[in-house]
Scaffold this active site. Structure first.
Site, PDB file in Angstrom:
ATOM      1  N   ARG A  98       0.821  -1.217   0.000  1.00  0.00           N
ATOM      2  CA  ARG A  98       0.000   0.000   0.000  1.00  0.00           C
ATOM      3  C   ARG A  98       0.855   1.268   0.000  1.00  0.00           C
ATOM      4  O   ARG A  98       0.558   2.245  -0.680  1.00  0.00           O
ATOM      5  CB  ARG A  98      -0.923  -0.008   1.217  1.00  0.00           C
ATOM      6  CG  ARG A  98      -1.822   1.211   1.267  1.00  0.00           C
ATOM      7  CD  ARG A  98      -2.861   1.108   2.380  1.00  0.00           C
ATOM      8  NE  ARG A  98      -3.803   2.206   2.288  1.00  0.00           N
ATOM      9  CZ  ARG A  98      -4.111   3.015   3.300  1.00  0.00           C
ATOM     10  NH1 ARG A  98      -3.545   2.839   4.481  1.00  0.00           N
ATOM     11  NH2 ARG A  98      -4.975   3.979   3.128  1.00  0.00           N
TER      12      ARG A  98
ATOM     13  N   HIS B 201       0.739   4.466  -2.563  1.00  0.00           N
ATOM     14  CA  HIS B 201       0.553   5.857  -2.128  1.00  0.00           C
ATOM     15  C   HIS B 201       1.755   6.728  -2.478  1.00  0.00           C
ATOM     16  O   HIS B 201       1.618   7.935  -2.614  1.00  0.00           O
ATOM     17  CB  HIS B 201       0.237   5.912  -0.626  1.00  0.00           C
ATOM     18  CG  HIS B 201      -1.179   5.536  -0.316  1.00  0.00           C
ATOM     19  ND1 HIS B 201      -1.951   6.212   0.600  1.00  0.00           N
ATOM     20  CD2 HIS B 201      -1.972   4.557  -0.818  1.00  0.00           C
ATOM     21  CE1 HIS B 201      -3.168   5.665   0.658  1.00  0.00           C
ATOM     22  NE2 HIS B 201      -3.195   4.653  -0.187  1.00  0.00           N
TER      23      HIS B 201
ATOM     24  N   ASN C 140      -3.801   9.185   4.251  1.00  0.00           N
ATOM     25  CA  ASN C 140      -2.596   8.577   4.824  1.00  0.00           C
ATOM     26  C   ASN C 140      -2.545   8.577   6.342  1.00  0.00           C
ATOM     27  O   ASN C 140      -2.032   7.629   6.946  1.00  0.00           O
ATOM     28  CB  ASN C 140      -1.349   9.321   4.305  1.00  0.00           C
ATOM     29  CG  ASN C 140      -1.166   9.179   2.808  1.00  0.00           C
ATOM     30  OD1 ASN C 140      -1.621   8.198   2.218  1.00  0.00           O
ATOM     31  ND2 ASN C 140      -0.509  10.151   2.198  1.00  0.00           N
TER      32      ASN C 140
ATOM     33  N   HIS D 281      -6.292  -5.677  -2.415  1.00  0.00           N
ATOM     34  CA  HIS D 281      -7.110  -5.801  -1.207  1.00  0.00           C
ATOM     35  C   HIS D 281      -7.421  -7.256  -0.872  1.00  0.00           C
ATOM     36  O   HIS D 281      -8.224  -7.527   0.013  1.00  0.00           O
ATOM     37  CB  HIS D 281      -8.392  -4.976  -1.349  1.00  0.00           C
ATOM     38  CG  HIS D 281      -8.151  -3.493  -1.300  1.00  0.00           C
ATOM     39  ND1 HIS D 281      -9.097  -2.551  -1.628  1.00  0.00           N
ATOM     40  CD2 HIS D 281      -7.039  -2.777  -0.961  1.00  0.00           C
ATOM     41  CE1 HIS D 281      -8.587  -1.329  -1.492  1.00  0.00           C
ATOM     42  NE2 HIS D 281      -7.333  -1.438  -1.092  1.00  0.00           N
TER      43      HIS D 281
HETATM   44  C1  HEM Z   1      -8.838   1.790  -5.941  1.00  0.00           C
HETATM   45  C2  HEM Z   1      -8.704   2.693  -4.997  1.00  0.00           C
HETATM   46  C3  HEM Z   1      -8.291   2.348  -3.586  1.00  0.00           C
HETATM   47  C4  HEM Z   1      -8.881   2.796  -2.456  1.00  0.00           C
HETATM   48  C5  HEM Z   1     -10.081   3.739  -2.365  1.00  0.00           C
HETATM   49  C6  HEM Z   1      -8.174   2.198  -1.350  1.00  0.00           C
HETATM   50  C7  HEM Z   1      -8.466   2.435  -0.016  1.00  0.00           C
HETATM   51  C8  HEM Z   1      -7.901   1.758   1.036  1.00  0.00           C
HETATM   52  C9  HEM Z   1      -8.268   1.941   2.417  1.00  0.00           C
HETATM   53  C10 HEM Z   1      -9.324   2.924   2.915  1.00  0.00           C
HETATM   54  C11 HEM Z   1      -7.543   1.073   3.166  1.00  0.00           C
HETATM   55  C12 HEM Z   1      -7.617   0.877   4.682  1.00  0.00           C
HETATM   56  C13 HEM Z   1      -6.893   1.970   5.427  1.00  0.00           C
HETATM   57  C14 HEM Z   1      -7.143   1.893   6.917  1.00  0.00           C
HETATM   58  O1  HEM Z   1      -8.273   1.637   7.325  1.00  0.00           O
HETATM   59  O2  HEM Z   1      -6.181   2.136   7.675  1.00  0.00           O
HETATM   60  C15 HEM Z   1      -6.713   0.333   2.251  1.00  0.00           C
HETATM   61  C16 HEM Z   1      -5.844  -0.656   2.613  1.00  0.00           C
HETATM   62  C17 HEM Z   1      -4.995  -1.301   1.738  1.00  0.00           C
HETATM   63  N1  HEM Z   1      -4.820  -0.998   0.400  1.00  0.00           N
HETATM   64 FE1  HEM Z   1      -6.040   0.144  -0.731  1.00  0.00          FE
HETATM   65  N2  HEM Z   1      -7.178   1.407  -1.837  1.00  0.00           N
HETATM   66  C18 HEM Z   1      -7.200   1.463  -3.194  1.00  0.00           C
HETATM   67  C19 HEM Z   1      -6.307   0.842  -4.067  1.00  0.00           C
HETATM   68  C20 HEM Z   1      -5.211   0.119  -3.659  1.00  0.00           C
HETATM   69  C21 HEM Z   1      -4.121  -0.274  -4.516  1.00  0.00           C
HETATM   70  C22 HEM Z   1      -3.995   0.111  -5.989  1.00  0.00           C
HETATM   71  C23 HEM Z   1      -3.253  -0.987  -3.744  1.00  0.00           C
HETATM   72  C24 HEM Z   1      -1.936  -1.619  -4.123  1.00  0.00           C
HETATM   73  C25 HEM Z   1      -1.603  -1.963  -5.357  1.00  0.00           C
HETATM   74  C26 HEM Z   1      -3.826  -1.061  -2.418  1.00  0.00           C
HETATM   75  C27 HEM Z   1      -3.309  -1.776  -1.366  1.00  0.00           C
HETATM   76  C28 HEM Z   1      -3.854  -1.814  -0.098  1.00  0.00           C
HETATM   77  C29 HEM Z   1      -3.402  -2.729   0.931  1.00  0.00           C
HETATM   78  C30 HEM Z   1      -2.393  -3.842   0.741  1.00  0.00           C
HETATM   79  C31 HEM Z   1      -4.104  -2.394   2.095  1.00  0.00           C
HETATM   80  C32 HEM Z   1      -3.943  -3.024   3.487  1.00  0.00           C
HETATM   81  C33 HEM Z   1      -2.800  -2.303   4.187  1.00  0.00           C
HETATM   82  C34 HEM Z   1      -2.463  -2.808   5.595  1.00  0.00           C
HETATM   83  O3  HEM Z   1      -2.959  -3.847   6.039  1.00  0.00           O
HETATM   84  O4  HEM Z   1      -1.673  -2.109   6.245  1.00  0.00           O
HETATM   85  N3  HEM Z   1      -4.992  -0.349  -2.400  1.00  0.00           N
HETATM   86  N4  HEM Z   1      -6.937   0.779   0.967  1.00  0.00           N
END
Ligand code: HEM
Ligand SMILES: *[C@@H]1O[C@H](CO)[C@@H](O)[C@H](O)[C@H]1NC(C)=O
Ligand SMILES: *[C@@H]1O[C@H](CO)[C@@H](O)[C@H](O)[C@H]1NC(C)=O
Length: 314
Positions: free
Chosen positions: A60, A64, A88, A187
């Site tokens: 993630r 970002h 972030n 995800h």
């Molecule tokens: C399409 C639009 C996207 C949105 C709106 C989005 C939004 C989010 C949100 C809100 C979270 C949780 C944050 C939290 O509650 O602390 C999250 C977690 C995550 N996102 Fe996305 N995301 C998107 C695309 C992506 C992309 C493109 C990737 C990587 C290629 C990605 C990888 C991840 C990962 C791996 C997590 C878990 C992180 C952890 O466990 O620390 N996301 N995302």
């Protein structure tokens, strides 16, 4: 996957990526830091062994980084406010892990390898170590001297985003709707905090009722609600195609996830990836290379930071 099959995929992915971008290259540090990839891999094995989620957090973090003024390590800077931008703050993780890995690389090859490249390698290794695809990371990015909070607020998508907004934000980075959908497959690993899915579980109608009820038990309508939920409900820390089945079952955790399967343009692709995990893995690897090519600093632009958190003194 058999070794033969893995090798086949590697070859095809590197062929495609070689054409895609001339500035970055697989062998950039071959002479200057030959131990780079084994060093990062060993550190990542250790980190993921201690806490599997760190693989997701670093994936993630790379996303970002790339979406805000390109893959330039800007997200790692303490100054400039990018870390405290809305998408972030209190949610990005992995900065300490990057510090540890950077220190280990610096011990072997001082002043040679950029923080931006280290982040790109950790995203690949985190994915791979959790069972995802492998790809050759193209290298040669340099580190920015600035970060930009307002740009982070503008360019990063929020969990409340509509399909149209998601497509627009990815398009701004040169990524197609297909890239957007396949990259959202990230995800399949990792966790989220209650505020990221609160509106979805209380207000959305395109959600499985028992799924919503179950999440409401730990994520209250009001108040802090720091409880964590796995984004992929079936196999939370395994990089597989189960995320897409969740969407078909109306069990996407974020509003933005479910937008990919809600009667719109991405429905067919979601079904396709759910039915064809190998194609998902292949397309994900390709899209990660493409995302990694977003506006890198190369040549003499930027610098090679000594400490990923701060710009080098003159
Ligand atoms: C399409 C639009 C996207 C949105 C709106 C989005 C939004 C989010 C949100 C809100 C979270 C949780 C944050 C939290 O509650 O602390 C999250 C977690 C995550 N996102 Fe996305 N995301 C998107 C695309 C992506 C992309 C493109 C990737 C990587 C290629 C990605 C990888 C991840 C990962 C791996 C997590 C878990 C992180 C952890 O466990 O620390 N996301 N995302
Ligand atoms: C940050 O991004 C904004 C656009 O959102 C731009 O106007 C501004 O010049 C940038 N600031 C820096 C320091 O790069
Ligand atoms: C749900 O929608 C209502 C009405 O638009 C709004 O006031 C509320 O903040 C939303 N979120 C939750 C968690 O109830």
């Amino acid at each position: 996957m058999s070794n033969g099959r893995l090798l086949h995929c590697l070859l095809v992915v590197s062929l495609l990526s070689g054409v895609a971008h001339a500035q970055l290259s697989k062998n950039f540090y071959e002479a200057s830091c030959p131990s780079l990839e084994t060093t990062v891999r060993a550190e990542m094995k250790h980190a993921v062994g201690k806490e599997s989620r760190i693989g997701a957090s670093l994936l993630r973090l790379f996303f970002h980084d790339c979406f805000v003024q390109g893959c330039d390590g800007s997200i790692l800077l303490d100054d400039g406010g990018e870390k405290s931008a809305d998408p972030n703050v209190n949610s990005l993780r992995g900065f300490d892990a990057i510090d540890t890995i950077k220190a280990s690389v610096e011990a072997k090859c001082p002043g040679v390898v950029s923080c931006a490249d280290i982040l790109a390698l950790t995203a690949r290794d985190g994915t791979f170590l959790l069972g995802g695809p492998y790809w050759d990371v193209l290298l040669g990015r340099r580190d920015s001297m600035t970060a930009n909070r307002s740009l982070a607020n503008t360019d990063l998508p929020l969990a409340s985003a509509s399909l149209a907004t998601l497509i627009t934000k990815f398009d701004k980075q040169g990524l197609s709707p297909k890239d957007m959908t396949v990259l959202s497959g990230a995800h399949t690993i990792g966790m989220a905090q209650c505020p990221s899915f609160r509106d979805r579980i209380y207000n959305d109608s395109n959600i499985d009722a028992s799924f919503a009820n179950q999440l409401q038990k730990t994520c209250p309508r009001c108040g802090k609600g720091s409880s964590l939920a796995s984004i992929d409900t079936k196999t939370p820390m395994a990089f597989d195609a189960a995320y897409f089945q969740d969407l078909i079952d109306r069990r996407g955790l974020f509003h933005s996830d479910q937008e990919l399967f809600n009667g719109g343009s991405q429905d067919a692709l979601v079904r396709h990836y759910s039915n064809n995990p190998a194609i998902f893995r292949y397309d994900f690897a390709k899209a990660m290379i493409k995302m990694g090519n977003i506006k890198p600093l190369t040549g003499t632009a930027g610098q090679i930071r000594k400490n990923c958190r701060i710009v080098n003194h003159a």
